[in-house]
Design a protein around this motif. Structure first.
Motif, mmCIF file in Angstrom:
data_model
loop_
_atom_site.group_PDB
_atom_site.id
_atom_site.type_symbol
_atom_site.label_atom_id
_atom_site.label_comp_id
_atom_site.label_asym_id
_atom_site.label_seq_id
_atom_site.Cartn_x
_atom_site.Cartn_y
_atom_site.Cartn_z
ATOM 1 N N GLN A 73 -6.538 4.529 8.921
ATOM 2 C CA GLN A 73 -5.376 5.374 8.621
ATOM 3 C C GLN A 73 -4.095 4.560 8.505
ATOM 4 O O GLN A 73 -3.187 4.923 7.754
ATOM 5 C CB GLN A 73 -5.213 6.435 9.709
ATOM 6 C CG GLN A 73 -6.269 7.528 9.677
ATOM 7 C CD GLN A 73 -6.270 8.357 10.949
ATOM 8 O OE1 GLN A 73 -5.393 8.197 11.818
ATOM 9 N NE2 GLN A 73 -7.246 9.246 11.091
ATOM 10 N N GLN A 74 -4.002 3.442 9.210
ATOM 11 C CA GLN A 74 -2.738 2.723 9.295
ATOM 12 C C GLN A 74 -2.709 1.381 8.569
ATOM 13 O O GLN A 74 -1.659 0.731 8.531
ATOM 14 C CB GLN A 74 -2.370 2.535 10.769
ATOM 15 C CG GLN A 74 -2.163 3.866 11.502
ATOM 16 C CD GLN A 74 -1.502 3.692 12.847
ATOM 17 O OE1 GLN A 74 -0.541 2.928 12.992
ATOM 18 N NE2 GLN A 74 -2.000 4.394 13.851
ATOM 19 N N THR A 75 -3.850 0.960 8.004
ATOM 20 C CA THR A 75 -3.867 -0.282 7.229
ATOM 21 C C THR A 75 -4.772 -0.098 6.016
ATOM 22 O O THR A 75 -5.589 0.827 5.962
ATOM 23 C CB THR A 75 -4.410 -1.487 8.033
ATOM 24 O OG1 THR A 75 -5.841 -1.439 8.042
ATOM 25 C CG2 THR A 75 -3.893 -1.496 9.454
ATOM 26 N N ASP A 76 -4.636 -1.015 5.083
ATOM 27 C CA ASP A 76 -5.555 -1.091 3.945
ATOM 28 C C ASP A 76 -6.516 -2.256 4.113
ATOM 29 O O ASP A 76 -7.226 -2.624 3.181
ATOM 30 C CB ASP A 76 -4.753 -1.255 2.642
ATOM 31 C CG ASP A 76 -5.633 -1.177 1.403
ATOM 32 O OD1 ASP A 76 -6.587 -0.363 1.406
ATOM 33 O OD2 ASP A 76 -5.394 -1.940 0.450
ATOM 34 N N ALA A 77 -6.562 -2.836 5.297
ATOM 35 C CA ALA A 77 -7.388 -4.019 5.518
ATOM 36 C C ALA A 77 -8.871 -3.698 5.348
ATOM 37 O O ALA A 77 -9.324 -2.577 5.607
ATOM 38 C CB ALA A 77 -7.133 -4.580 6.909
ATOM 39 N N VAL A 78 -9.627 -4.701 4.928
ATOM 40 C CA VAL A 78 -11.083 -4.593 4.855
ATOM 41 C C VAL A 78 -11.639 -4.618 6.270
ATOM 42 O O VAL A 78 -11.331 -5.534 7.046
ATOM 43 C CB VAL A 78 -11.673 -5.759 4.043
ATOM 44 C CG1 VAL A 78 -13.205 -5.715 4.076
ATOM 45 C CG2 VAL A 78 -11.153 -5.745 2.611
#
Length: 308
Positions: A73-78
């Protein structure tokens, strides 16, 4: 390569709570440090889970669930979920979370090996939890098991979910094991090789070994078929990552791999290590890859196709 993929291994399964107060153990701590690491420049988050009551490694999907959705929800990290867990876990337990959540990436140790860290016990007099001392001192008898059948099972099960892998290679033989699975068609390019140095039981932390591992991978796979990254344990972390970046590689930091930020100084967080390697690679004229760039470089399925 002007873009460098930074992976952050947030907590791992070898270090214990006594070794560093910064080591995240509860779901909220793991989520908080993962988000901060992503904000600092990590494109990939390599994740283990721990029992929030005592910090012991666990494969329980119910604990993973408490931080995976928060991170998404809070990052676009893989998100990269371990299939290694710890050397004391059977394969079925190591695979539970990955099978349930079907992440974009999983780690995959490319062979069986001695995996020891008992030397760390000599520096500790008082332990926070009863499980820690026998776990650390007993690692002189640990074998991390990943047979050819185990590896094939992980590749097949997670491959059906569209998950790709951080192929963890702790020695030259692991590169040849990977080549075997490429030949069988179970691994297809582009694939991601994580070269690991300085674990007792794996290849030693000598820069000549880094050069040899890279040249062996080039010979086995062809330079255009894989991305490669380097991690090194403990005090070797930043020197090896600097050399890898100079050679055009990607890098992995995190409290799983080293608890320190410089000689004799414990890191305050995972993000602090990410910030340091970002400064180093920028001095070389490189930039951290964004999660979107990392997905493109590694041929990942995208964060919208996971199940968390």
């Amino acid at each position: 390569m002007s873009k460098v993929i930074i992976t952050c291994a947030v907590t791992g399964g070898a270090h214990t709570p006594t070794m560093s107060d910064a080591l995240p153990c509860t779901p909220s701590e793991i989520a908080e440090q993962s988000i901060a690491a992503a904000e600092a420049g990590a494109a990939i988050l390599h994740l283990h889970a721990r029992n929030p009551a005592n910090g012991q490694p666990t494969g329980d999907p119910a604990i993973y669930a408490q931080f995976l959705s928060v991170i998404k929800q809070q990052t676009d990290a893989v998100v990269n979920i371990t299939t290694g867990g710890s050397a004391t876990m059977p394969l079925a337990e190591r695979l539970k979370a990955a099978v349930q959540f079907k992440p974009e990436m999983c780690s995959l140790n490319m062979g069986s090996m001695n995996f020891a860290f008992f030397g760390a016990a000599a520096r500790i007099n008082t332990w926070k939890h009863d499980w820690e001392e026998p776990y650390v001192t007993g690692s002189d008898d640990f074998i991390f098991r990943n047979t050819f059948r185990d590896i094939a099972t992980i590749l097949e099960v997670m491959g059906e979910a569209g998950t790709k892998f951080e192929h963890e290679c702790y020695d030259v033989s692991h590169l040849y094991n990977l080549a075997h699975f490429v030949d069988r068609g179970l691994v297809k390019p582009p694939f991601f090789i994580q070269m690991i140095f300085g674990i007792l039981g794996g290849i030693g932390p000598d820069l000549e070994n880094l050069m040899f591992m890279k040249s062996t991978a080039d010979r086995l796979f062809g330079r255009d078929n894989f991305q490669w990254s380097v991690l090194a344990a403990g005090r070797h972390q930043m020197p090896f990552l600097t050399q890898a970046a100079l050679m055009g590689g990607n890098v992995r930091v995190g409290l799983e791999d080293s608890l320190f930020i410089e000689r004799g100084v414990l890191a305050a967080s995972n993000a602090q290590q990410v910030e340091k390697i970002v400064r180093i690679i920028r001095e070389m004229g490189h930039e951290p890859a964004t999660p979107a760039e990392a997905r493109a470089m590694l041929g990942l399925k995208g964060g919208d196709r996971v199940e968390f």
